[in-house]
Design a protein around this motif. Structure first.
Motif, PDB file in Angstrom:
ATOM      1  N   PRO A 130      21.941  28.874  47.624  1.00  0.00           N
ATOM      2  CA  PRO A 130      21.672  27.698  48.465  1.00  0.00           C
ATOM      3  C   PRO A 130      22.307  26.461  47.846  1.00  0.00           C
ATOM      4  CG  PRO A 130      19.687  28.999  48.153  1.00  0.00           C
ATOM      5  CD  PRO A 130      20.741  29.583  47.245  1.00  0.00           C
ATOM      6  N   PRO A 131      22.734  25.541  48.661  1.00  0.00           N
ATOM      7  CA  PRO A 131      22.396  25.395  50.069  1.00  0.00           C
ATOM      8  C   PRO A 131      23.254  26.221  51.023  1.00  0.00           C
ATOM      9  CG  PRO A 131      23.734  23.545  49.408  1.00  0.00           C
ATOM     10  CD  PRO A 131      23.515  24.389  48.168  1.00  0.00           C
ATOM     11  N   SER A 132      24.228  26.994  50.525  1.00  0.00           N
ATOM     12  CA  SER A 132      25.031  27.840  51.405  1.00  0.00           C
ATOM     13  C   SER A 132      24.133  28.873  52.071  1.00  0.00           C
ATOM     14  CB  SER A 132      26.122  28.553  50.600  1.00  0.00           C
ATOM     15  OG  SER A 132      26.820  29.435  51.452  1.00  0.00           O
ATOM     16  N   ARG A 133      24.448  29.168  53.333  1.00  0.00           N
ATOM     17  CA  ARG A 133      23.725  30.204  54.069  1.00  0.00           C
ATOM     18  C   ARG A 133      24.677  31.315  54.500  1.00  0.00           C
ATOM     19  NH1 ARG A 133      19.842  26.816  58.049  1.00  0.00           N
ATOM     20  NH2 ARG A 133      21.754  26.728  59.258  1.00  0.00           N
ATOM     21  N   LEU A 134      25.894  31.287  53.969  1.00  0.00           N
ATOM     22  CA  LEU A 134      26.933  32.254  54.295  1.00  0.00           C
ATOM     23  C   LEU A 134      26.615  33.628  53.718  1.00  0.00           C
ATOM     24  CD1 LEU A 134      29.981  32.723  55.270  1.00  0.00           C
ATOM     25  CD2 LEU A 134      30.519  32.426  52.857  1.00  0.00           C
ATOM     26  N   ARG A 135      26.872  34.665  54.495  1.00  0.00           N
ATOM     27  CA  ARG A 135      26.804  36.046  54.024  1.00  0.00           C
ATOM     28  C   ARG A 135      28.018  36.769  54.600  1.00  0.00           C
ATOM     29  NH1 ARG A 135      23.714  33.322  51.920  1.00  0.00           N
ATOM     30  NH2 ARG A 135      21.515  33.615  51.534  1.00  0.00           N
ATOM     31  N   MET A 136      28.731  37.510  53.745  1.00  0.00           N
ATOM     32  CA  MET A 136      29.917  38.230  54.198  1.00  0.00           C
ATOM     33  C   MET A 136      29.873  39.654  53.658  1.00  0.00           C
ATOM     34  SD  MET A 136      33.991  37.577  53.512  1.00  0.00           S
ATOM     35  CE  MET A 136      34.000  35.955  54.201  1.00  0.00           C
ATOM     36  N   PHE A 137      30.174  40.606  54.539  1.00  0.00           N
ATOM     37  CA  PHE A 137      30.162  42.018  54.175  1.00  0.00           C
ATOM     38  C   PHE A 137      31.427  42.695  54.667  1.00  0.00           C
ATOM     39  CE2 PHE A 137      25.805  40.682  54.552  1.00  0.00           C
ATOM     40  CZ  PHE A 137      25.188  41.269  53.470  1.00  0.00           C
ATOM     41  N   ASN A 138      31.894  43.673  53.895  1.00  0.00           N
ATOM     42  CA  ASN A 138      32.923  44.594  54.330  1.00  0.00           C
ATOM     43  C   ASN A 138      32.170  45.847  54.775  1.00  0.00           C
ATOM     44  OD1 ASN A 138      35.739  45.378  54.559  1.00  0.00           O
ATOM     45  ND2 ASN A 138      35.334  46.777  52.864  1.00  0.00           N
ATOM     46  N   VAL A 139      32.378  46.263  56.017  1.00  0.00           N
ATOM     47  CA  VAL A 139      31.613  47.389  56.567  1.00  0.00           C
ATOM     48  C   VAL A 139      32.579  48.476  57.010  1.00  0.00           C
ATOM     49  CG1 VAL A 139      29.806  48.069  58.193  1.00  0.00           C
ATOM     50  CG2 VAL A 139      29.926  45.685  57.394  1.00  0.00           C
ATOM     51  N   ARG A 140      32.348  49.686  56.501  1.00  0.00           N
ATOM     52  CA  ARG A 140      33.202  50.840  56.828  1.00  0.00           C
ATOM     53  C   ARG A 140      32.397  51.831  57.663  1.00  0.00           C
ATOM     54  NH1 ARG A 140      34.074  49.546  51.466  1.00  0.00           N
ATOM     55  NH2 ARG A 140      36.205  48.964  50.988  1.00  0.00           N
ATOM     56  N   PHE A 141      32.922  52.152  58.835  1.00  0.00           N
ATOM     57  CA  PHE A 141      32.276  53.086  59.764  1.00  0.00           C
ATOM     58  C   PHE A 141      33.101  54.366  59.859  1.00  0.00           C
ATOM     59  CE2 PHE A 141      31.137  48.843  61.229  1.00  0.00           C
ATOM     60  CZ  PHE A 141      29.811  48.953  61.634  1.00  0.00           C
ATOM     61  N   ALA A 142      32.454  55.515  59.683  1.00  0.00           N
ATOM     62  CA  ALA A 142      33.109  56.795  59.945  1.00  0.00           C
ATOM     63  C   ALA A 142      33.247  56.957  61.460  1.00  0.00           C
ATOM     64  CB  ALA A 142      32.279  57.935  59.364  1.00  0.00           C
ATOM     65  N   PRO A 143      34.114  57.864  61.929  1.00  0.00           N
ATOM     66  CA  PRO A 143      34.258  58.056  63.371  1.00  0.00           C
ATOM     67  C   PRO A 143      32.894  58.252  64.041  1.00  0.00           C
ATOM     68  CG  PRO A 143      35.973  59.266  62.240  1.00  0.00           C
ATOM     69  CD  PRO A 143      35.034  58.735  61.174  1.00  0.00           C
ATOM     70  N   GLY A 144      32.681  57.511  65.118  1.00  0.00           N
ATOM     71  CA  GLY A 144      31.443  57.610  65.878  1.00  0.00           C
ATOM     72  C   GLY A 144      30.262  56.833  65.319  1.00  0.00           C
ATOM     73  N   ALA A 145      30.360  56.340  64.106  1.00  0.00           N
ATOM     74  CA  ALA A 145      29.245  55.593  63.496  1.00  0.00           C
ATOM     75  C   ALA A 145      29.167  54.193  64.095  1.00  0.00           C
ATOM     76  CB  ALA A 145      29.428  55.520  61.986  1.00  0.00           C
ATOM     77  N   HIS A 146      27.945  53.681  64.240  1.00  0.00           N
ATOM     78  CA  HIS A 146      27.776  52.358  64.837  1.00  0.00           C
ATOM     79  C   HIS A 146      26.404  51.786  64.500  1.00  0.00           C
ATOM     80  CE1 HIS A 146      26.604  55.442  67.756  1.00  0.00           C
ATOM     81  NE2 HIS A 146      25.641  54.601  68.139  1.00  0.00           N
ATOM     82  N   THR A 147      26.251  50.506  64.754  1.00  0.00           N
ATOM     83  CA  THR A 147      24.989  49.824  64.508  1.00  0.00           C
ATOM     84  C   THR A 147      23.994  50.147  65.622  1.00  0.00           C
ATOM     85  OG1 THR A 147      25.478  47.837  65.806  1.00  0.00           O
ATOM     86  CG2 THR A 147      26.239  47.858  63.500  1.00  0.00           C
ATOM     87  N   ALA A 148      22.737  49.814  65.373  1.00  0.00           N
ATOM     88  CA  ALA A 148      21.735  49.751  66.430  1.00  0.00           C
ATOM     89  C   ALA A 148      21.932  48.413  67.147  1.00  0.00           C
ATOM     90  CB  ALA A 148      20.332  49.844  65.820  1.00  0.00           C
ATOM     91  N   TRP A 149      21.227  48.215  68.243  1.00  0.00           N
ATOM     92  CA  TRP A 149      21.228  46.913  68.901  1.00  0.00           C
ATOM     93  C   TRP A 149      20.665  45.884  67.932  1.00  0.00           C
ATOM     94  CZ3 TRP A 149      23.665  45.847  73.253  1.00  0.00           C
ATOM     95  CH2 TRP A 149      23.943  46.894  74.150  1.00  0.00           C
ATOM     96  N   HIS A 150      21.261  44.711  67.866  1.00  0.00           N
ATOM     97  CA  HIS A 150      20.775  43.665  66.982  1.00  0.00           C
ATOM     98  C   HIS A 150      21.315  42.302  67.436  1.00  0.00           C
ATOM     99  CE1 HIS A 150      24.731  44.733  65.337  1.00  0.00           C
ATOM    100  NE2 HIS A 150      24.744  43.572  64.703  1.00  0.00           N
ATOM    101  N   ARG A 151      20.786  41.244  66.818  1.00  0.00           N
ATOM    102  CA  ARG A 151      21.249  39.886  67.097  1.00  0.00           C
ATOM    103  C   ARG A 151      21.165  39.079  65.810  1.00  0.00           C
ATOM    104  NH1 ARG A 151      16.648  36.472  67.948  1.00  0.00           N
ATOM    105  NH2 ARG A 151      14.755  37.700  68.139  1.00  0.00           N
ATOM    106  N   HIS A 152      21.873  37.955  65.776  1.00  0.00           N
ATOM    107  CA  HIS A 152      21.924  37.089  64.598  1.00  0.00           C
ATOM    108  C   HIS A 152      21.543  35.672  65.014  1.00  0.00           C
ATOM    109  CE1 HIS A 152      24.093  40.338  62.628  1.00  0.00           C
ATOM    110  NE2 HIS A 152      24.812  40.425  63.736  1.00  0.00           N
ATOM    111  N   PRO A 153      20.657  35.010  64.267  1.00  0.00           N
ATOM    112  CA  PRO A 153      20.193  33.687  64.673  1.00  0.00           C
ATOM    113  C   PRO A 153      21.297  32.642  64.809  1.00  0.00           C
ATOM    114  CG  PRO A 153      19.198  34.321  62.553  1.00  0.00           C
ATOM    115  CD  PRO A 153      20.012  35.468  63.041  1.00  0.00           C
ATOM    116  N   HIS A 154      22.358  32.762  64.022  1.00  0.00           N
ATOM    117  CA  HIS A 154      23.453  31.787  64.102  1.00  0.00           C
ATOM    118  C   HIS A 154      24.756  32.432  64.548  1.00  0.00           C
ATOM    119  CE1 HIS A 154      21.154  28.491  62.462  1.00  0.00           C
ATOM    120  NE2 HIS A 154      20.730  29.284  61.503  1.00  0.00           N
TER     121      HIS A 154
END
Length: 132
Positions: free
Chosen positions: A32-56
């Motif tokens: 803080p005071p930074s609120r930044l978050r950064m990720f590298n995300v690797r998905f195998a074929p067919g892999a995916h997130t669930a439904w979701h939302r982000h406040p900002h």
């Protein structure tokens, strides 16, 4: 200025939030005071997130492969290396790899005042994830 030369180990995407094989690497979570978050995300074929939302909201930048992204009420859209996607604050969505290809993206979010970055919901149904 601060240079980080080490980072946390890769983490498997938790089954509660992902379908298929997903790996997460935290790139940045400055103090803080930074609120930044950064990720590298690797998905195998067919892999995916669930439904979701982000406040900002969220920015995705596809580094390699081909994937899919869908907002609630919309059609699934193909995303490819070089594409940048802006997801509006509190917009329900999911994203991940296409059925037969790997996909890697950078994910950038801003934490809410309470530290929350993501609100998770149900897994994407078989009728929602296009397999053709």
């Amino acid at each position: 200025m601060h240079i980080t030369r080490t980072r946390p180990e890769s983490q498997a995407g938790p089954a509660a939030n992902f379908t298929g094989v997903v790996w997460l690497d935290e790139i940045a979570a400055p103090p803080p005071p930074s609120r930044l978050r950064m990720f590298n995300v690797r998905f195998a074929p067919g892999a995916h997130t669930a439904w979701h939302r982000h406040p900002h909201g969220q920015v995705l930048h596809v580094l390699e492969g081909e994937g899919l992204v869908q907002r609630k009420g919309g059609e699934a859209e193909t995303i490819r290396a070089g594409d940048t996607i802006w997801i509006e604050p509190d917009e329900w969505h999911w994203h991940g790899a296409a059925p037969r290809t790997f996909m890697t993206h950078l994910a950038v979010v801003e934490a809410a005042d309470d530290g929350t970055t993501t609100h998770w919901d149900a897994h994407v149904g078989a009728d929602e994830y296009p397999v053709a």
